[in-house]
Enzyme design. Structure first.
Site, mmCIF file in Angstrom:
data_model
loop_
_atom_site.group_PDB
_atom_site.id
_atom_site.type_symbol
_atom_site.label_atom_id
_atom_site.label_comp_id
_atom_site.label_asym_id
_atom_site.label_seq_id
_atom_site.Cartn_x
_atom_site.Cartn_y
_atom_site.Cartn_z
ATOM 1 N N SER A 65 0.833 -1.197 0.000
ATOM 2 C CA SER A 65 0.000 0.000 0.000
ATOM 3 C C SER A 65 0.877 1.261 0.000
ATOM 4 O O SER A 65 1.684 1.447 -0.894
ATOM 5 C CB SER A 65 -0.955 -0.044 1.197
ATOM 6 O OG SER A 65 -1.955 0.924 1.089
ATOM 7 N N ASP A 210 -5.832 -3.150 -2.623
ATOM 8 C CA ASP A 210 -4.779 -2.872 -1.648
ATOM 9 C C ASP A 210 -4.007 -4.110 -1.173
ATOM 10 O O ASP A 210 -4.597 -5.092 -0.725
ATOM 11 C CB ASP A 210 -5.438 -2.199 -0.441
ATOM 12 C CG ASP A 210 -4.462 -1.453 0.434
ATOM 13 O OD1 ASP A 210 -3.410 -2.018 0.754
ATOM 14 O OD2 ASP A 210 -4.748 -0.297 0.784
#
Length: 342
Positions: A65, A210
């Site tokens: 991320s 993500d």
């Protein structure tokens, strides 16, 4: 392996006493949205202490991320093949571009019913920032080995972007623009739409969200990749520096949570998953590797600084102060680390 904090309430690190120089140096950076400014400031201090760029200090960098964005930014080459950005440049990215990444119009806020009917943020601000920082640079051009996790929602399995796969001529369809890799690893559900990446040379695509979903703390992923990348090395040759983005402290009171349904759980569930994964991997890596081969540096956040998308000036300043405290109270550890890596 978790120990009590040292003299600061912000501090929660695993001390290390390694004397032998590691031959495989690994950097792992957690996810955490705007809180990525904390590891970025730690890396800035490390660059100052060593006089070297992060891509020269580590043989493998893994980031999930926001950690993936940091990893890619610090390994992006300039036209001369040198690192284009310093860690301080990454701090400025969060400080001055955070509001652009986490921006939405009044109309979008109304259409999304806040964050219930649609993703919280449209992607145009995020895309604009990624384009400005990465341009057309490809993953295969990364200056050191990079691993960036994501999750494929149609095939339903983890997907790992690997710069050494991207460089391998025998492996088709693994090289992607850095800006799309950064978008894919940070497309947090409910915050941003999934990233759709066309597979090079094929009439197919990946649908990705993500990387924090599968590896918010990618230390163990990095260790496995290092074993494959350096098959002649053993655990004794490995050393991992694992940087967190702050441990959340906001309580979820039982009396409230017991009555929550899907809409009430959506946001705290995501935060709980990310934090739970990070702590679990920290525990596993600490036991498996021991304090001589695994260094974890993590701050404890105040409740008001927990949010991943709070990019207002006060929160940025609070996060910077948290990082400054972490650096100050870890100054000897960081000096020792600088000596170990150079």
């Amino acid at each position: 392996m978790i120990i009590k904090s040292l003299s600061s309430k912000h501090l929660n690190i695993l001390p290390f006493g390694r004397k032998k120089k590691p031959s495989v140096r690994i950097l792992s950076i957690d996810g955490g949205g705007i809180r990525g400014i904390i590891p970025a400031m730690l890396l800035t201090e490390l660059e100052k202490l060593t006089g070297a760029k992060i891509s020269d200090l580590f043989d493998l960098i893994a980031g999930s991320s926001t950690g993936g964005i940091i990893a890619l930014t610090l390994t992006k080459p300039d036209e001369q093949g040198k690192p284009q950005y310093t860690a301080e440049d990454v701090v400025k990215l969060y400080e001055f571009k955070g509001e652009r990444i986490f921006s939405r119009t009044f109309i979008h806020r109304i259409a999304a019913l806040g964050n219930i009917a649609e993703k919280k943020y449209p992607s145009y601000g995020f895309d604009e920032v990624l384009e400005a920082y990465f341009g057309d640079t490809m993953l295969s051009q990364a200056l050191t080995n990079v691993v960036v996790p994501s999750y494929e929602i149609e095939r339903r399995h983890p997907f790992f972007f690997k710069s050494y796969y991207a460089r391998d001529k025998k492996k088709d369809g693994y090289d992607f623009p850095m800006k799309l890799v950064a978008k894919a690893t940070s497309a947090a559900p409910t915050y941003f739409e999934p990233a759709k990446l066309d597979i090079p040379g094929k009439s197919d695509y990946y649908a990705l969200v993500d990387g924090g979903i599968v590896a918010n703390n990618p230390s163990m992923c990095a260790l496995v990749e290092a074993i494959q990348l350096f098959p002649r090395k053993t655990f004794e040759d490995m050393f991992i520096v694992s940087l967190g983005t702050g441990r959340v402290s906001k309580r979820l009171p039982y009396d409230q949570a017991r009555g929550w349904g899907l809409s009430s759980w959506a946001k705290p569930m995501l935060s709980s998953v990310y934090d739970g994964i990070s702590q679990s991997v920290d525990h596993q890596a600490g036991i498996l590797l021991g304090s001589e081969k695994y260094l974890r540096i993590q701050a404890k956040l105040q409740e008001e600084n927990d949010e991943m998308d709070n990019s207002d000036k006060k929160n940025i300043r609070d996060l910077k102060i948290t990082a400054e405290n972490l650096i100050w109270e870890n100054r000897k550890v960081l000096r020792d680390l600088a000596d170990l890596l150079t």
